[in-house]
Design a protein around this motif. Structure first.
Motif, mmCIF file in Angstrom:
data_model
loop_
_atom_site.group_PDB
_atom_site.id
_atom_site.type_symbol
_atom_site.label_atom_id
_atom_site.label_comp_id
_atom_site.label_asym_id
_atom_site.label_seq_id
_atom_site.Cartn_x
_atom_site.Cartn_y
_atom_site.Cartn_z
ATOM 1 N N GLN A 110 0.841 -1.214 0.000
ATOM 2 C CA GLN A 110 0.000 0.000 0.000
ATOM 3 C C GLN A 110 0.872 1.259 0.000
ATOM 4 N N MET A 111 1.955 1.246 0.788
ATOM 5 C CA MET A 111 2.822 2.432 0.831
ATOM 6 C C MET A 111 3.499 2.674 -0.517
ATOM 7 N N VAL A 112 3.947 1.580 -1.142
ATOM 8 C CA VAL A 112 4.567 1.729 -2.473
ATOM 9 C C VAL A 112 3.534 2.294 -3.459
ATOM 10 N N ASP A 113 2.311 1.762 -3.384
ATOM 11 C CA ASP A 113 1.275 2.184 -4.342
ATOM 12 C C ASP A 113 0.884 3.653 -4.150
ATOM 13 N N VAL A 114 0.657 4.045 -2.895
ATOM 14 C CA VAL A 114 0.203 5.434 -2.665
ATOM 15 C C VAL A 114 1.382 6.401 -2.790
ATOM 16 N N ASN A 115 2.471 6.109 -2.067
ATOM 17 C CA ASN A 115 3.536 7.112 -1.910
ATOM 18 C C ASN A 115 4.424 7.233 -3.152
ATOM 19 N N ILE A 116 4.608 6.131 -3.882
ATOM 20 C CA ILE A 116 5.475 6.223 -5.079
ATOM 21 C C ILE A 116 4.625 6.258 -6.350
ATOM 22 N N LYS A 117 3.785 5.234 -6.529
ATOM 23 C CA LYS A 117 3.023 5.202 -7.784
ATOM 24 C C LYS A 117 2.048 6.380 -7.867
ATOM 25 N N GLY A 118 1.492 6.784 -6.721
ATOM 26 C CA GLY A 118 0.593 7.939 -6.724
ATOM 27 C C GLY A 118 1.286 9.191 -7.239
ATOM 28 N N VAL A 119 2.534 9.385 -6.793
ATOM 29 C CA VAL A 119 3.313 10.551 -7.252
ATOM 30 C C VAL A 119 3.599 10.425 -8.754
ATOM 31 N N LEU A 120 3.981 9.218 -9.177
ATOM 32 C CA LEU A 120 4.295 9.019 -10.600
ATOM 33 C C LEU A 120 3.068 9.253 -11.489
ATOM 34 N N PHE A 121 1.901 8.775 -11.033
ATOM 35 C CA PHE A 121 0.684 8.975 -11.843
ATOM 36 C C PHE A 121 0.369 10.472 -11.952
#
Ligand code: NDP
Length: 248
Positions: A110-121
């Motif tokens: 969840q942290m990878v998805d929100v904190n990294i992928k969220g920023v990338l999106f």
């Protein structure tokens, strides 16, 4: 100081804490603000409050930043309403601290998805338009945990180091363009963030770590972000680390 009056700013994670404070600050300075988060009731309530208090235009768009489609739709709807995105505050984040031995793999994901992928999106959805229009400012919220690692913060820190790496890469790649990038690394700020920690060993450790520390207010971070946004065009504020005076 450069005015942000009439500029359009998307703020992810605007339903509480730092994002909410940033939305208030930018609306008070006359920006059009677009509030994005999953809790629709919270962002709608904030939108109503801001519309009542300031002359700014406000939109509330329910968004899960782990969904590329949601973030693309957020930017599309913002452009339909305001023409372009001038400012993106990549703020949505989760801090699910846990010891690696406790193997909370779903929370790591969840942290990878929100904190990294969220920023990338977010970057994916706004950067081409900013380059085309020749204007834009992206603010990424990292953390002092993106500069230091504590027991239980390995995965959270990994995501926040990643945010800093992305900010640094963007700064270098975009240095010759009109698009500005600012990385903000807050220390302890009084928000809901730690309330989601479920590792009981960490809940106690976290309280001990911050005993005697008076956390910052979200408004302190909003002011730092506004400082970066309001600099004249020749000034590029790349990194701000801001923490309570007695947080070592
Ligand atoms: P809050 O918990 O108050 O805010 C987090 C925000 O992120 C909420 O608005 C939440 O909205 C949003 N969010 C979480 N998951 C998603 C998702 N999948 N999609 C969209 N939005 C999401 O904490 P803070 O205000 O403290 O946190 C803001 C940022 O600041 C985070 O990136 C955090 O890591 C960083 N930070 C905070 C520090 C602190 O001490 N507080 C220190 C250093 C950095 P919703 O649940 O409605 O979706």
């Amino acid at each position: 100081m450069k005015s942000i009056k009439g500029k359009t700013a998307i703020i992810t994670g605007a339903s509480s804490g730092i994002g909410e404070a940033v939305a208030r600050k930018l609306a008070s300075e006359g920006a059009n603000v677009v509030l994005a988060a999953r809790r629709e009731d919270k962002i709608r309530e904030l939108a109503d409050e801001l519309k009542g208090s300031y002359s700014a235009e406000v939109l509330a768009i329910t968004t899960d930043v782990t969904s590329k489609q949601d973030v693309e739709d957020l930017v599309k709807q913002t452009k339909e309403a305001f023409g372009q995105v001038d400012i993106l505050i990549n703020n949505a984040g989760v801090m699910l601290l846990s010891f690696l031995k406790n193997d909370m793999v779903d929370q790591w994901e969840q942290m990878v998805d929100v904190n990294i992928k969220g920023v990338l999106f977010g970057v994916h959805s706004v950067l081409p338009g900013m380059l085309e229009k020749g204007t834009g400012h992206i603010v990424n919220i990292s953390s002092v945990a993106g500069h230091e690692v504590m027991p239980s913060s390995a995965v959270y820190s990994a995501t926040k180091y990643a945010v800093r790496a992305l900010s640094m890469g963007m700064e270098k790649e975009l240095a010759d363009t009109p698009v500005r990038v600012t990385n903000i690394s807050p220390g302890a700020v009084e928000t809901e963030l730690p309330s989601h920690i479920t590792d009981e060993e960490v809940q106690d450790l976290f309280k001990d770590m911050l005993s005697g520390v008076k956390p910052l207010d979200s408004v302190d971070i909003a002011e730092a972000i506004y400082y970066a946004l309001s600099q004249p065009d020749h000034v590029d504020v790349n990194e701000v680390i801001i923490r309570p005076v007695n947080q070592g």
